[in-house]
Design an enzyme around this catalytic site. Structure first.
Site, short mmCIF file in Angstrom:
data_model
loop_
_atom_site.label_atom_id
_atom_site.label_comp_id
_atom_site.label_asym_id
_atom_site.label_seq_id
_atom_site.Cartn_x
_atom_site.Cartn_y
_atom_site.Cartn_z
N GLY A 88 -7.69 29.99 17.93
CA GLY A 88 -6.65 30.89 18.44
C GLY A 88 -6.94 32.34 18.09
O GLY A 88 -7.85 32.66 17.33
N ARG A 91 -6.70 37.69 15.37
CA ARG A 91 -6.60 39.14 15.17
C ARG A 91 -6.50 39.87 16.50
O ARG A 91 -6.98 40.98 16.67
CB ARG A 91 -7.80 39.65 14.40
CG ARG A 91 -9.12 39.32 15.05
CD ARG A 91 -10.20 40.18 14.49
NE ARG A 91 -11.49 39.75 14.97
CZ ARG A 91 -12.59 40.42 14.77
NH1 ARG A 91 -12.57 41.54 14.11
NH2 ARG A 91 -13.73 39.97 15.22
N LYS A 111 -7.33 43.93 20.22
CA LYS A 111 -8.12 43.24 19.19
C LYS A 111 -8.07 44.06 17.90
O LYS A 111 -8.37 45.26 17.93
CB LYS A 111 -9.56 43.10 19.70
CG LYS A 111 -10.49 42.30 18.83
CD LYS A 111 -11.76 41.99 19.61
CE LYS A 111 -12.83 41.36 18.76
NZ LYS A 111 -14.05 41.09 19.52
N ASP A 123 -6.70 38.89 7.75
CA ASP A 123 -5.75 40.00 7.78
C ASP A 123 -5.39 40.42 9.20
O ASP A 123 -4.56 41.30 9.40
CB ASP A 123 -6.31 41.20 7.00
CG ASP A 123 -7.63 41.71 7.58
OD1 ASP A 123 -8.09 41.17 8.60
OD2 ASP A 123 -8.19 42.66 7.00
N GLY A 124 -6.05 39.82 10.19
CA GLY A 124 -5.74 40.16 11.58
C GLY A 124 -6.27 41.52 12.00
O GLY A 124 -6.01 41.97 13.11
N ASP A 250 -15.66 28.81 22.13
CA ASP A 250 -14.51 29.73 22.21
C ASP A 250 -14.93 31.12 22.66
O ASP A 250 -14.07 31.96 22.93
CB ASP A 250 -13.78 29.81 20.85
CG ASP A 250 -14.72 30.15 19.70
OD1 ASP A 250 -15.69 29.40 19.49
OD2 ASP A 250 -14.50 31.18 19.04
N ASN A 251 -16.22 31.35 22.75
CA ASN A 251 -16.70 32.63 23.26
C ASN A 251 -17.36 32.45 24.62
O ASN A 251 -18.20 33.27 25.02
CB ASN A 251 -17.70 33.26 22.27
CG ASN A 251 -17.02 33.65 20.98
OD1 ASN A 251 -15.83 33.96 20.96
ND2 ASN A 251 -17.76 33.64 19.89
N ASP A 260 -17.03 38.59 23.69
CA ASP A 260 -17.25 38.58 22.25
C ASP A 260 -18.57 39.26 21.88
O ASP A 260 -19.63 38.65 21.85
CB ASP A 260 -17.21 37.18 21.63
CG ASP A 260 -16.97 37.28 20.12
OD1 ASP A 260 -17.59 38.16 19.50
OD2 ASP A 260 -16.18 36.50 19.58
#
Ligand code: AMP
Ligand code: MG
Length: 492
Positions: A88, A91, A111, A123-124, A250-251, A260
């Site tokens: 998911g 960030r 992003k 930390d996102g 996921d990319n 990405d």
């Protein structure tokens, strides 16, 4: 007053498991570092407004604009071959979609937006350097005409992020045909409920493959479309010397865009085994492995889609395999067709692939710069005197001569006039690519000296990569010995 960004959100209307509400977390002291004014215009957003204090607050995630419905997207993914059921957006948040008359429907994604429900221990946030890198390289890819997510802006947050070292924070506004990935389908499949998969597949068909809706088996047609897009995309990467570096599922975009830009890089000296990413220890994502990996990722997509492909699973597997077997021919046609254009071969003849392979083998053995070799060949195609400039790129210049003799014999069987051939070749062989030492130089000036001039200049050079523009000539040059940068990092 009309909303400054004309949002029209469709992903946020998918069933709840696909997203979580996730407003961006405000930052202390945002400053606009880079803005893509022409992309803003194409999206139907006034670039002057984006530059205004109000616009910058939006690009920083400090205010949620009218019409936005920020959601973090849920997805799974195979990372270096290992399946992770829930990754998911840890960030990033999808602010919403814009139905642009010029571009079609586009996601606007922030992003580095702060923690989301998928952040885990993270930390996102994102450091400024990697966000600048993504802006520069993705816009370079767009300039080359290769499908890619785009970059609308980079904001410096005015906050530190803590990694191995303390770095300034950054935020990227990313624009994509969609952020649905192979990993989104892998995630949907985990629910073992065909209705969940179908909701996602129908969403994607409406966005990316409307013709598939009319096919006898729409989901098989969707798969076929994704296979073809990925095959062409990876061929185009190889044709410009691009190493993605982190081709996890996921990319891997369903829309067929490059997505990405973490550890990616373009090769300087040609090396089919080139790997730049510091975490790719076994070379899984090396330059020449990319077609194999793309096909592997597509096999994972096929597995996820199986429940939609028909009631009889054996028949579904056979149908998916048959479509997957289309990857090779589509890739080969795109690759060889592209290489023919790069070499000025307009007619198709047997032996062309051997001619390509022979050149590449000589380039690899002689550490010839990939981009410069092909660009300088354009001149040699109309003037044998220009051979000198190509030979100079080979450690042993005679290695070029042996190949050039065969190439000239082959060109003699071409109908085109030499000048036309050279002009056509210049449209297939860029002068300027986002060379890694230039990207690093631009980032160092921005992060170290607060000077965004070099990044802006590099982006300007990358906007018209097939033209020889004297003011940008330095960007066409390979790195000097010792100047090359061969290690890249994930940018997290
Ligand atoms: P990437 O390497 O950018 O493809 O990211 C892989 C996964 O790690 C995704 O689920 C990201 O959202 C997550 N991730 C990366 N960096 C951070 C961060 N600083 N905080 C939270 N999650 C992150
Ligand atoms: Mg990613």
């Amino acid at each position: 007053m009309a909303a400054p960004i004309p949002f029209d959100n469709s992903y946020a209307r998918l069933p709840a498991m696909f997203h979580r509400p996730s407003p961006p977390v405000p930052v202390a002291a945002p400053r606009l570092a880079l803005l893509n004014r022409s992309l803003a215009r194409e999206l139907g957003i006034d670039p002057d407004w984006l530059e205004s204090p109000e616009g910058v607050q939006v690009l920083a995630g400090n205010t949620v604009p009218q019409g936005a419905e920020p959601v973090a997207m849920a997805y799974a993914g195979h990372q270096f071959g290992n399946f992770v059921p829930l990754l998911g957006d840890g960030r990033a948040t999808l602010l919403g979609e814009v139905a642009s008359p010029a571009l079609g429907r586009r996601d606007i994604h922030l992003k580095g937006c702060g923690r989301t429900p998928f952040s885990g221990q993270g930390d996102g946030r994102a450091p400024l350097g990697p966000m600048l890198r993504e802006f520069i390289v993705s816009e370079g890819m767009a300039g080359l005409g290769i499908p890619t997510t785009r970059s609308l802006s980079v904001v410096a947050t005015g906050e530190p992020v803590y990694r191995q070292t303390t770095q300034p924070g950054g935020l990227l506004a990313r624009v994509a045909a969609s952020h649905v990935r192979v990993g989104t389908f892998q995630y949907a499949a985990l629910f073992e409920d065909p209705a969940v998969l179908k909701a996602l597949a129908d969403h994607v068909i409406a966005r990316h493959d409307p013709a598939a809706a009319e096919a006898p088996n729409p989901y098989l047609a969707l798969f076929e479309g994704v296979v073809a897009r990925q095959a062409v995309l990876v061929a185009r990467w190889l044709l410009v010397g691009f190493v993605h570096g982190v081709m996890n599922t996921d990319n891997t975009s369903i829309a067929g865009e490059t997505i990405d830009y973490g550890p990616c890089a373009f090769i300087d000296a040609y090396d089919p085994a080139a790997v730049f990413s510091s975490i790719d220890r076994h070379g899984r994502y090396a330059y020449a492995n990319q077609p194999t990996i793309a096909a592997w990722n597509l096999a994972r997509l096929a597995e996820a889609l199986l429940p939609l492909l028909g009631p009889d699973q054996d028949a579904a597997i056979a149908a998916a395999q048959e479509k997957l077997s289309g990857f090779g021919p589509v890739f080969n046609a795109a690759y060889l067709g592209g290489m023919r254009r790069k070499l000025g071969l307009l007619a198709e003849q047997d032996g062309d692939l051997d001619l390509v392979r022979d050149l590449l083998a000589r380039m690899a053995a002689n550490k010839a710069d990939f981009t410069a070799t092909f660009r300088r060949l354009c001149g040699a195609a109309e003037d044998e005197g220009a051979d000198l400039s190509v030979r100079a790129l080979f450690q042993d210049p005679a290695a070029f001569d042996g190949w050039a003799a065969n190439w000239r014999q082959r060109l003699a069987r071409e109908p085109a006039a030499a000048a036309d051939r050279a002009a056509a070749m210049r449209l297939a062989n860029p002068a300027v690519i986002p060379r890694n030492h230039r990207v690093e130089e631009a980032i160092a000036a921005a992060v170290g000296n607060d000077d965004f001039g070099p990044a802006e200049r590099l982006v300007a050079a990358l906007a018209a990569p097939y033209e020889d523009r004297p003011e940008f000539a330095a960007y066409a040059e390979p790195p000097e010995p010792g100047q090359g940068v061969y290690r890249t990092f994930c940018g997290i």
